[in-house]
Enzyme design. Structure first.
Site, PDB file in Angstrom:
ATOM      1  N   TRP A 231     -26.477 -13.359  50.453  1.00 43.16           N
ATOM      2  CA  TRP A 231     -27.891 -13.201  50.112  1.00 43.16           C
ATOM      3  C   TRP A 231     -28.803 -13.989  51.034  1.00 43.16           C
ATOM      4  O   TRP A 231     -29.889 -13.522  51.388  1.00 43.16           O
ATOM      5  CB  TRP A 231     -28.130 -13.549  48.643  1.00 43.16           C
ATOM      6  CG  TRP A 231     -27.632 -12.456  47.764  1.00 43.16           C
ATOM      7  CD1 TRP A 231     -26.550 -12.481  46.926  1.00 43.16           C
ATOM      8  CD2 TRP A 231     -28.165 -11.121  47.673  1.00 43.16           C
ATOM      9  NE1 TRP A 231     -26.380 -11.259  46.333  1.00 43.16           N
ATOM     10  CE2 TRP A 231     -27.350 -10.406  46.765  1.00 43.16           C
ATOM     11  CE3 TRP A 231     -29.243 -10.469  48.284  1.00 43.16           C
ATOM     12  CZ2 TRP A 231     -27.586  -9.068  46.449  1.00 43.16           C
ATOM     13  CZ3 TRP A 231     -29.483  -9.137  47.967  1.00 43.16           C
ATOM     14  CH2 TRP A 231     -28.658  -8.455  47.053  1.00 43.16           C
TER      15      TRP A 231
ATOM     16  N   ASP B 146     -34.403 -19.926  46.844  1.00 42.51           N
ATOM     17  CA  ASP B 146     -34.012 -18.772  46.036  1.00 42.51           C
ATOM     18  C   ASP B 146     -32.991 -19.270  45.017  1.00 42.51           C
ATOM     19  O   ASP B 146     -31.849 -19.567  45.360  1.00 42.51           O
ATOM     20  CB  ASP B 146     -33.411 -17.693  46.938  1.00 42.51           C
ATOM     21  CG  ASP B 146     -32.927 -16.470  46.168  1.00 42.51           C
ATOM     22  OD1 ASP B 146     -32.908 -16.498  44.920  1.00 42.51           O
ATOM     23  OD2 ASP B 146     -32.534 -15.486  46.822  1.00 42.51           O
TER      24      ASP B 146
ATOM     25  N   LYS C 259     -29.856 -12.629  35.914  1.00 41.47           N
ATOM     26  CA  LYS C 259     -28.635 -13.435  35.883  1.00 41.47           C
ATOM     27  C   LYS C 259     -28.605 -14.284  34.610  1.00 41.47           C
ATOM     28  O   LYS C 259     -27.753 -14.122  33.755  1.00 41.47           O
ATOM     29  CB  LYS C 259     -28.549 -14.341  37.108  1.00 41.47           C
ATOM     30  CG  LYS C 259     -28.759 -13.647  38.440  1.00 41.47           C
ATOM     31  CD  LYS C 259     -27.672 -12.664  38.782  1.00 41.47           C
ATOM     32  CE  LYS C 259     -27.839 -12.152  40.210  1.00 41.47           C
ATOM     33  NZ  LYS C 259     -26.856 -11.129  40.570  1.00 41.47           N
TER      34      LYS C 259
END
Length: 366
Positions: free
Chosen positions: A105, A175, A199
């Protein structure tokens, strides 16, 4: 029989707390104080304005932040933040922003940032297959960088930072999509934090952004309103039709964290117990289950592993699905097995998985 949600080990969307699901079930039929389904309540209503305000207040309370931090509830996922951050902070800067490439990511962020200006990849784990995180002596932070960007938890590789990186005089952007509100995080040391909800804190459709007011003082004034943090702040996350349902569920999860779990220190303790169980199962398997991540960098959220062969991994996935476990396939980029143990996944579910893992190993070693 427990619903499958209770054994949802998916990398996302993750499980939601059972008490939240029961409230959502009722709200889909009728929000008691409104008399309408949550799916049909106006985003311009007083009720929704109160939902947004309480969600903001709860997030600040959980993280110990004051009013100098704006809490935004945006759309576009973390992916939109890959662009919004450099559009706001990198355009026109002379020095490059510093980025860490620690996994799948954080690699996705880089080409988006380069569209807006110069960046320096301060460290990349590509040569080691993203099996570890950098040590302090491998990181040369620049005092001139407009900001430092990194990902706190790499969901694909199962790597997680256990410290805050960077200089105090350079804005930190992080992030935190896959470990946001899973543990205390010294949030006041960051200038901007972003995390999509699916999540630990809600369903897909909403992304939480925390941004310190001082960071935006010199922000560009020519950005499209939808991509302008200042405009989103002015509109109180209601610039256009927001995802009312997703924001409402996120509110319920913040209430659960505050009032049922008892705060982030308690949530962290529970998450550590779950992770310890799974990693012990790996370490006791004599190499049958092989963790991807270096031991000091193991994630509390995503336990990534391989088995001795692809055939065994396929058998594991097939048999675990029959046993009621969902979402154990590794990310398509790396394959293998991945157990994501986000906030709402219970300790009991992890115990059941470790028992299954032990049984599977015994059967396939005999």
């Amino acid at each position: 029989m427990k619903p499958l949600n209770s054994l949802n080990f998916s990398g996302g969307p993750g499980a939601l707390p059972e008490s939240v699901l029961l409230q959502v079930q009722q709200a889909i039929l009728e929000v008691p104080e409104v008399g309408l389904s949550v799916l049909g309540i106006s985003h311009r209503s007083d009720w929704f304005a109160a939902v947004v305000q309480e969600t903001e207040d709860n997030i600040r309370a959980l993280l110990g932040l004051d009013a100098s931090y704006h809490v935004l509830l945006l759309q576009g996922g973390a992916t939109q933040q890959f662009s919004m951050v450099p559009m706001t902070l990198l355009r026109g800067q002379q020095a490059p922003a510093q980025y860490l490439q620690t996994g799948y990511w954080s690699g996705k962020v880089l080409p988006e940032a380069r569209l807006q200006g110069d960046i320096e990849v301060l460290w990349s784990g590509q040569s080691c297959g993203f099996s570890r995180l950098p040590a302090d002596d491998e990181l040369a932070f620049s005092a001139d960088a407009p900001y430092l960007h990194y990902v706190s938890n790499e969901t694909v590789e199962g790597l997680q930072f256990n410290r805050v990186l960077g200089r105090e005089d350079v804005p930190r952007v992080c992030d935190m999509s896959s470990d946001f509100l899973s543990r205390p995080c010294e949030a006041e040391r960051f200038a901007l934090i972003y995390a999509h909800a699916q999540k630990n804190i809600g369903p897909a459709g909403v992304t939480v952004v925390l941004v310190k007011d001082a960071l935006l003082q010199d922000a560009p004034t020519d950005l499209p309103a939808f991509l302008d943090y200042k405009q989103q702040i002015k509109a109180h996350s209601n610039l256009n039709t927001p995802p009312v349902f997703s924001i409402y569920v996120t509110l319920l999860v913040t209430r659960w964290l505050l009032h049922e779990v008892g705060g982030l220190a308690n949530m962290d303790q529970i998450n550590r117990q779950k992770a310890a169980l799974l990693y012990q199962a790996l370490d006791d398997s004599e190499g049958f289950y092989r963790g991807r991540a270096a031991v000091p960098d193991r994630s509390l959220m995503n336990v990534a592993m391989t088995l001795p062969s692809v055939a065994l991994e396929q058998a594991f996935l097939a048999e675990s699905a029959l046993a009621g476990f969902s979402g154990l396939a590794g990310h398509r980029a790396v394959g293998g097995i991945r157990a994501s143990i986000y906030n709402a996944l219970s300790l009991t579910a992890v115990q059941r998985l470790t028992e299954f893992m032990q049984d599977f190993r015994r059967q396939h070693l005999s």
